[in-house]
Every structure is written in structure tokens, then in C-alpha cells.
Design an enzyme around this catalytic site. Structure first.
Site, PDB file in Angstrom:
ATOM      1  N   ASN A   1       0.795  -1.046  -0.063  1.00 26.87           N
ATOM      2  CA  ASN A   1       0.157  -0.024   0.083  1.00 26.87           C
ATOM      3  C   ASN A   1       0.903   1.204  -0.021  1.00 26.87           C
ATOM      4  O   ASN A   1       1.519   1.525   0.836  1.00 26.87           O
ATOM      5  CB  ASN A   1      -0.796  -0.145   1.268  1.00 26.87           C
ATOM      6  CG  ASN A   1      -1.743   1.310   1.286  1.00 26.87           C
ATOM      7  OD1 ASN A   1      -1.604   1.834   0.488  1.00 26.87           O
ATOM      8  ND2 ASN A   1      -2.308   1.334   2.639  1.00 26.87           N
ATOM      9  N   TRP A   2       1.083   1.889  -0.968  1.00 26.03           N
ATOM     10  CA  TRP A   2       1.845   3.023  -1.223  1.00 26.03           C
ATOM     11  C   TRP A   2       1.345   4.389  -0.569  1.00 26.03           C
ATOM     12  O   TRP A   2       2.124   5.269  -0.464  1.00 26.03           O
ATOM     13  CB  TRP A   2       2.326   3.222  -2.749  1.00 26.03           C
ATOM     14  CG  TRP A   2       3.039   2.334  -3.532  1.00 26.03           C
ATOM     15  CD1 TRP A   2       3.408   1.098  -2.910  1.00 26.03           C
ATOM     16  CD2 TRP A   2       3.710   2.434  -4.698  1.00 26.03           C
ATOM     17  NE1 TRP A   2       4.392   0.534  -3.921  1.00 26.03           N
ATOM     18  CE2 TRP A   2       4.370   1.233  -5.055  1.00 26.03           C
ATOM     19  CE3 TRP A   2       3.478   3.189  -5.684  1.00 26.03           C
ATOM     20  CZ2 TRP A   2       4.920   0.857  -6.400  1.00 26.03           C
ATOM     21  CZ3 TRP A   2       3.982   3.133  -7.151  1.00 26.03           C
ATOM     22  CH2 TRP A   2       4.923   1.750  -7.179  1.00 26.03           C
ATOM     23  N   LYS A   3       0.276   4.266  -0.298  1.00 24.20           N
ATOM     24  CA  LYS A   3      -0.399   5.532   0.351  1.00 24.20           C
ATOM     25  C   LYS A   3      -0.175   6.641  -0.329  1.00 24.20           C
ATOM     26  O   LYS A   3      -0.140   6.362  -1.927  1.00 24.20           O
ATOM     27  CB  LYS A   3       0.031   5.755   1.832  1.00 24.20           C
ATOM     28  CG  LYS A   3       0.075   4.209   2.676  1.00 24.20           C
ATOM     29  CD  LYS A   3       0.253   4.579   4.041  1.00 24.20           C
ATOM     30  CE  LYS A   3      -0.067   3.083   4.853  1.00 24.20           C
ATOM     31  NZ  LYS A   3      -0.010   3.379   6.437  1.00 24.20           N
TER      32      LYS A   3
ATOM     33  N   HIS B   1      -9.476   1.342   5.593  1.00 25.29           N
ATOM     34  CA  HIS B   1      -8.232   1.372   6.009  1.00 25.29           C
ATOM     35  C   HIS B   1      -8.335   2.173   7.238  1.00 25.29           C
ATOM     36  O   HIS B   1      -9.015   3.437   7.193  1.00 25.29           O
ATOM     37  CB  HIS B   1      -7.335   2.009   4.884  1.00 25.29           C
ATOM     38  CG  HIS B   1      -5.857   1.961   5.327  1.00 25.29           C
ATOM     39  ND1 HIS B   1      -5.104   3.005   6.187  1.00 25.29           N
ATOM     40  CD2 HIS B   1      -4.529   1.284   5.363  1.00 25.29           C
ATOM     41  CE1 HIS B   1      -4.091   2.753   6.431  1.00 25.29           C
ATOM     42  NE2 HIS B   1      -3.638   1.617   6.001  1.00 25.29           N
TER      43      HIS B   1
ATOM     44  N   GLU C   1      -6.640   4.820   8.081  1.00 24.31           N
ATOM     45  CA  GLU C   1      -6.216   6.218   7.945  1.00 24.31           C
ATOM     46  C   GLU C   1      -7.617   6.736   7.351  1.00 24.31           C
ATOM     47  O   GLU C   1      -8.049   7.973   7.576  1.00 24.31           O
ATOM     48  CB  GLU C   1      -4.975   6.464   6.864  1.00 24.31           C
ATOM     49  CG  GLU C   1      -4.060   6.287   7.445  1.00 24.31           C
ATOM     50  CD  GLU C   1      -2.740   5.616   6.874  1.00 24.31           C
ATOM     51  OE1 GLU C   1      -2.700   5.568   5.553  1.00 24.31           O
ATOM     52  OE2 GLU C   1      -1.685   5.057   7.483  1.00 24.31           O
TER      53      GLU C   1
ATOM     54  N   GLU D   1      -5.042  -4.658  10.906  1.00 26.31           N
ATOM     55  CA  GLU D   1      -3.832  -3.499  10.946  1.00 26.31           C
ATOM     56  C   GLU D   1      -4.032  -2.871  12.435  1.00 26.31           C
ATOM     57  O   GLU D   1      -5.017  -1.793  12.517  1.00 26.31           O
ATOM     58  CB  GLU D   1      -3.845  -2.784   9.874  1.00 26.31           C
ATOM     59  CG  GLU D   1      -3.738  -3.371   8.508  1.00 26.31           C
ATOM     60  CD  GLU D   1      -3.259  -2.388   7.459  1.00 26.31           C
ATOM     61  OE1 GLU D   1      -2.349  -2.534   7.072  1.00 26.31           O
ATOM     62  OE2 GLU D   1      -3.806  -1.241   7.364  1.00 26.31           O
TER      63      GLU D   1
ATOM     64  N   GLY E   1       2.831   2.582  10.665  1.00 27.68           N
ATOM     65  CA  GLY E   1       3.758   3.713  10.473  1.00 27.68           C
ATOM     66  C   GLY E   1       4.608   3.957  11.712  1.00 27.68           C
ATOM     67  O   GLY E   1       5.181   5.185  11.828  1.00 27.68           O
TER      68      GLY E   1
ATOM     69  N   SER F   1       3.869  -2.242  10.467  1.00 32.02           N
ATOM     70  CA  SER F   1       5.320  -2.027  10.396  1.00 32.02           C
ATOM     71  C   SER F   1       5.875  -3.187  10.209  1.00 32.02           C
ATOM     72  O   SER F   1       6.716  -3.893  10.789  1.00 32.02           O
ATOM     73  CB  SER F   1       5.695  -1.664  11.691  1.00 32.02           C
ATOM     74  OG  SER F   1       5.372  -0.172  11.935  1.00 32.02           O
TER      75      SER F   1
ATOM     76  N   GLY G   1       3.077  -1.056   4.182  1.00 30.77           N
ATOM     77  CA  GLY G   1       2.937   0.305   3.765  1.00 30.77           C
ATOM     78  C   GLY G   1       4.341   0.835   3.423  1.00 30.77           C
ATOM     79  O   GLY G   1       4.908   0.445   2.374  1.00 30.77           O
ATOM     80  N   GLY G   2       4.965   1.325   4.537  1.00 32.33           N
ATOM     81  CA  GLY G   2       6.431   2.141   4.283  1.00 32.33           C
ATOM     82  C   GLY G   2       7.290   1.376   3.604  1.00 32.33           C
ATOM     83  O   GLY G   2       7.975   1.785   2.602  1.00 32.33           O
TER      84      GLY G   2
HETATM   85  P1  13P Z   1       3.388   0.560   7.588  1.00 33.75           P
HETATM   86  O1  13P Z   1       3.649  -0.751   7.009  1.00 33.75           O
HETATM   87  O2  13P Z   1       4.031   1.757   7.072  1.00 33.75           O
HETATM   88  O3  13P Z   1       3.235   0.443   9.043  1.00 33.75           O
HETATM   89  O4  13P Z   1       1.765   0.705   7.300  1.00 33.75           O
HETATM   90  C1  13P Z   1       0.948  -0.324   7.329  1.00 33.75           C
HETATM   91  C2  13P Z   1      -0.479  -0.217   6.384  1.00 33.75           C
HETATM   92  O5  13P Z   1      -1.091   1.029   7.091  1.00 33.75           O
HETATM   93  C3  13P Z   1      -0.759  -0.857   5.473  1.00 33.75           C
HETATM   94  O6  13P Z   1      -1.952  -0.581   4.787  1.00 33.75           O
END
Ligand code: 13P
Length: 254
Positions: free
Chosen positions: A9-11, A95, A97, A167, A173, A212, A233-234
Site C-alpha cells: 500500500n503505497w499510500k 483502512h 487512515e 492492522e 507507520g 510495520s 505500507g512504508g
Molecule cells: P506501515 O507498514 O507503514 O506500518 O503501514 C501499514 C499500513 O497501513 C498498510 O496498509
């Protein structure tokens, strides 16, 4: 057993240049991996670029959100049919967020899940508790409610048409990953909760862990019996980390 699934997930990250660079470095090594499914969810605007880059590969494309309506006067929104039009296979719904920053509640998330299925997409339903909820000891109740909204609207068979992703919000993050035991406890609970409705759906539905996930913790997480892959994510923006995570999703040879 189904393959493990790793979704990046590149956000809100990337550029045409950096996307092309990243893909040029991961495509060939990913093709050499066996029995692991990989998908990438870039920002909407890069879907066409990514669709062209992954066309000869086994990487699947996903989006990060969709609108629940099929079409109409919804300025700024994107429908499931449009995502299909660009070759998307998956779409994230709920999600954390979206829930915390854009006020998406369980009922709206359930209608988005429904819209995704209606469009022929596989929704990835994200669930998870905040740090405050975990401290209060209500993690499982929170997750139950998030699942129940989809069960109420659509029933267990349609829930099984999607993928689930646990999650924990406190692990997103932050660099603070749930321990494999903490994650497994909730994953097992989710599977049992579905099994109360339909044991076959519970057995076959993939439940990903997100929060993470990194190259050095993925193998341990994926080794848990109820963890069927990762939502990353990251680390999905970094060539080496993403490749290590996808590698960790391969079946372990004993
Ligand atoms: P991180 O891997 O950056 O913690 O993000 C997780 C996430 O929200 C994937 O959707």
C-alpha cells in the site's frame, strides 16, 4: 493452502519517475519467487502507469479506496467500475487512515465492500484497534464490530469474497510491530468469529497482517498459523525491504 498474499500500500507516495525505478528493480526478482501472490496499490493517478509496467508480470494491481456508488455527481471520487477499467484486482476498504482522517464508519465501509464485489473487485477489508482501545482491553470487540457490519449487510459468503487485513492502528507507520503472538491471537479470533457463521469460509479467507511489516520481521509473522500474508505500507516503497517481505511469503521448505 492458498499462497500467501503480500500487498504493498503505497499510500500517498510515488512519482512517475520513482514508480518506474522501483518497478524496474522489483519485477524480475519477484517473477523468480514461487507460490506467493503480490499486489501493489498505488495512488489512483498512477494506476495506468503501473498497469503498463506490470502487464507482463504476475503482480496484481489494487487501489486504496473506492466510492460506494456506481457513477454520478460525486466530485473527486472513483468508482469500482473505473478501477476495473484500469485493470485493478484488489481495493482496500476501511483502512484506518480512511476511518480516522476521513470519518469512514463501519456502515460506510460495508457499502464500499459491497460496491467492490459488485464491480468484480476483491475488497481487502482492514480492521484493527487503536492504542487506547487495546489498553482498555476491547480489541476483540472493536474487530468484531468492524466485521459484523459487513456480515450484517452481506452475509458470510460475500465476506468470504474478500480478503481481511488486521492492522492494529498503533503499529501503523510507527515501527512498533505487533509481536507474532499478539497478531496471531487476533487473527485466530477473526477466523473463529467467521467460523461461527461458516467454517469453510473461515478456512479459505485470507487474513493479512499490517503494521510495520519489515524485511526482518515478516518471516516470523507469516509463520503464524492464521497469518496469510501482509499489507505493507512504508516498506513497500523500498526495493530491498519489499523483496525480502515477498520472499518471506514463499512456502517454507522443511
Ligand atoms: P506501515 O507498514 O507503514 O506500518 O503501514 C501499514 C499500513 O497501513 C498498510 O496498509
Amino acid at each position: 493452502m492458498a499462497n500467501k498474499l503480500v500487498i504493498g500500500n503505497w499510500k500517498m507516495n510515488g512519482s512517475r519517475k520513482s514508480n518506474a525505478e522501483l518497478l524496474s528493480k522489483i519485477l524480475a526478482p519477484l517473477e523468480r519467487l514461487e507460490s506467493v501472490d503480490v499486489a501493489i496499490c498505488p495512488p489512483f493517478i498512477y494506476l495506468e502507469q503501473l498497469a503498463n509496467l506490470v502487464v507482463q508480470s504476475s503482480i496484481q494491481l489494487g487501489a486504496q479506496d473506492l466510492n460506494q456508488a456506481e457513477h454520478g455527481a460525486f466530485t473527486g471520487e472513483i468508482s469500482g467500475a473505473m478501477l476495473r477499467d484500469f485493470g485493478c484486482h484488489y481495493v482496500l476498504v476501511g483502512h484506518s487512515e480512511r476511518r480516522s482522517l476521513y470519518g469512514e464508519g463501519n456502515d460506510l465501509v460495508a457499502t464500499k465492500f459491497q460496491a467492490a464485489l459488485r464491480s468484480g473487485l476483491t475488497p481487502v477489508l482492514c480492521v484493527g484497534e487503536t492504542l487506547e482501545q487495546r489498553r482498555k482491553g476491547v480489541t476483540l470487540e472493536v474487530v468484531n464490530k468492524q466485521l459484523q457490519a459487513v456480515l450484517d449487510l452481506l452475509g458470510v459468503n460475500q465476506l468470504g469474497g474478500g480478503v481481511l487485513a488486521y492492522e492494529p492502528v498503533w503499529a501503523i507507520g510507527t515501527g512498533e510491530t505487533a509481536t507474532p503472538e499478539q497478531a496471531q491471537e487476533v487473527h485466530r479470533h477473526i477466523r473463529q468469529y467467521i467460523a461461527e457463521n461458516n467454517s469453510e469460509v473461515a478456512r479459505t479467507t485470507r487474513i493479512l497482517y499490517g503494521g510495520s511489516v519489515k524485511g526482518d520481521n515478516a518471516a516470523e509473522l507469516f509463520a503464524q498459523p492464521d497469518i496469510d500474508g501482509g499489507l505493507v505500507g512504508g516498506a513497500s516503497l523500498d526495493v530491498h525491504s519489499f523483496l525480502s517481505i515477498c520472499k518471506a511469503g514463499q512456502p517454507r521448505h522443511t
